[in-house]
Design a protein around this motif. Structure first.
Motif, mmCIF file in Angstrom:
data_model
loop_
_atom_site.group_PDB
_atom_site.id
_atom_site.type_symbol
_atom_site.label_atom_id
_atom_site.label_comp_id
_atom_site.label_asym_id
_atom_site.label_seq_id
_atom_site.Cartn_x
_atom_site.Cartn_y
_atom_site.Cartn_z
ATOM 1 N N LYS A 45 52.957 26.540 51.558
ATOM 2 C CA LYS A 45 51.537 27.080 52.219
ATOM 3 C C LYS A 45 50.536 26.882 51.006
ATOM 4 N N ALA A 46 50.964 27.811 49.957
ATOM 5 C CA ALA A 46 49.958 28.054 48.812
ATOM 6 C C ALA A 46 49.626 26.731 48.010
ATOM 7 N N TYR A 47 50.635 25.757 47.879
ATOM 8 C CA TYR A 47 50.371 24.548 47.206
ATOM 9 C C TYR A 47 49.473 23.440 48.029
ATOM 10 N N ARG A 48 49.707 23.649 49.476
ATOM 11 C CA ARG A 48 48.962 22.999 50.566
ATOM 12 C C ARG A 48 47.523 23.308 50.374
ATOM 13 N N LEU A 49 47.316 24.572 50.013
ATOM 14 C CA LEU A 49 45.919 25.329 50.115
ATOM 15 C C LEU A 49 45.412 25.023 48.740
ATOM 16 N N ARG A 50 46.193 24.603 47.714
ATOM 17 C CA ARG A 50 45.857 24.453 46.383
ATOM 18 C C ARG A 50 45.373 25.923 45.636
ATOM 19 N N ASN A 51 46.122 26.529 46.077
ATOM 20 C CA ASN A 51 46.100 28.312 45.669
ATOM 21 C C ASN A 51 47.189 28.064 44.590
ATOM 22 N N PHE A 52 47.083 27.594 43.281
ATOM 23 C CA PHE A 52 48.144 27.452 42.472
ATOM 24 C C PHE A 52 48.398 28.861 41.749
ATOM 25 N N ASN A 53 47.401 29.876 41.741
ATOM 26 C CA ASN A 53 47.554 31.065 41.398
ATOM 27 C C ASN A 53 48.651 31.907 42.168
ATOM 28 N N GLU A 54 48.519 31.842 43.542
ATOM 29 C CA GLU A 54 49.194 32.420 44.571
ATOM 30 C C GLU A 54 50.756 31.797 44.329
ATOM 31 N N ALA A 55 50.816 30.559 44.282
ATOM 32 C CA ALA A 55 52.173 29.829 44.052
ATOM 33 C C ALA A 55 52.806 30.328 42.715
ATOM 34 N N LYS A 56 51.972 30.642 41.661
ATOM 35 C CA LYS A 56 52.731 31.200 40.514
ATOM 36 C C LYS A 56 53.288 32.637 40.683
ATOM 37 N N VAL A 57 52.315 33.354 41.390
ATOM 38 C CA VAL A 57 52.931 34.845 41.546
ATOM 39 C C VAL A 57 54.057 34.671 42.429
ATOM 40 N N LEU A 58 54.060 33.880 43.439
ATOM 41 C CA LEU A 58 55.401 33.570 44.407
ATOM 42 C C LEU A 58 56.669 33.509 43.448
ATOM 43 N N PHE A 59 56.471 32.290 42.747
ATOM 44 C CA PHE A 59 57.610 32.223 41.833
ATOM 45 C C PHE A 59 57.865 33.222 40.899
ATOM 46 N N ASP A 60 57.085 33.816 40.337
ATOM 47 C CA ASP A 60 57.391 34.980 39.408
ATOM 48 C C ASP A 60 58.050 36.104 40.111
#
Length: 237
Positions: free
Chosen positions: A45-60
């Motif tokens: 969902k984060a990548y779909r919305l191009r929210n890359f900072n959120e995607a990084k936080v989720l991975f971390d």
């Protein structure tokens, strides 16, 4: 009847729960099975919305709080002679890096890795795993010095499917796993992504610093302190 139903439900809930031993240790594959589905749903969902900072936080959050502390499965790979090599063969802490031939490393990444592998060869085993065929990997192996063990899994041979699923398709690549002597995961890291157009020297320095920081804080530190009795208990929540 209610008692029978309760016992039935309890049996299957325990059976489906990630197995832990008496020391409260959990395997990497079990931790993945428990936490990866939720992460993937949120990350997509984060990548779909191009929210890359959120995607990084989720991975971390996934790797730091759900996967770190688990114990790496004794995966089997092949060396360049075609011999099966298992992770348990390596007795020192392991710097495990998963790669693929189509990944283009930063211009200073491999030189930095080679330099640090030579520097810490007496204390750490450096292992690079490629997801590719033997011929391609043999050619790529020339880029690494003899202090680094180059292994591979060829998906076209339909072997090592479990390792491929867990290490390649779960977290993507390149991904680095820092394992202590008991193969407990101390840290999971991504490669350094630096600005485009920097010099080879700048790239080397950034990669050298990032790799050595991981080694010093998560491998040598654990080795000097001793890991017995310090296993991390992973929360099932």
């Amino acid at each position: 009847m209610k008692k029978i139903l309760l016992v039935f439900l309890l049996f299957f809930s325990i059976k489906g729960w990630p197995q832990q031993n008496e020391n409260n240790e959990i395997s990497f594959s079990k931790a993945l099975a428990l936490h990866l589905p939720s992460y993937k749903k949120k990350a997509e969902k984060a990548y779909r919305l191009r929210n890359f900072n959120e995607a990084k936080v989720l991975f971390d959050s996934l790797v730091n709080y759900k996967l770190a502390g688990s114990f790496m499965d004794d995966f089997g790979f092949k060396n360049l002679k075609g011999k099966e090599i298992y992770l348990s063969k390596f007795k020192k802490p392991v710097y495990l890096l998963t790669y693929a031939s189509w990944h283009i490393p930063g211009k200073g990444e491999l030189p930095a890795l080679n330099e640090l592998a030579k520097k810490y060869s007496n204390e750490i085993d450096f292992v690079v795993v490629f997801w590719d065929d033997k011929k391609t990997v043999k050619n790529l192996s020339k880029k690494f010095n003899h202090y680094i063990s180059v292994l591979y899994v060829d998906e076209t041979e339909n072997e090592g499917a479990f390792a491929v699923k867990q290490l390649k398709h779960s977290l993507g690549l390149p991904t680095c796993f820092l394992l202590n002597e008991e193969k407990q995961i101390m840290k999971i890291k991504r490669s350094v992504f630096h600005p485009y157009g920097i010099s080879k020297k700048e790239s080397f320095d950034m990669n050298y610093e990032a790799i050595e920081e991981g080694i010093a804080n998560h491998l040598l530190k654990q080795k000097s302190e001793g890991s017995n009795g310090n296993h991390l208990a992973l929360s099932p929540e």
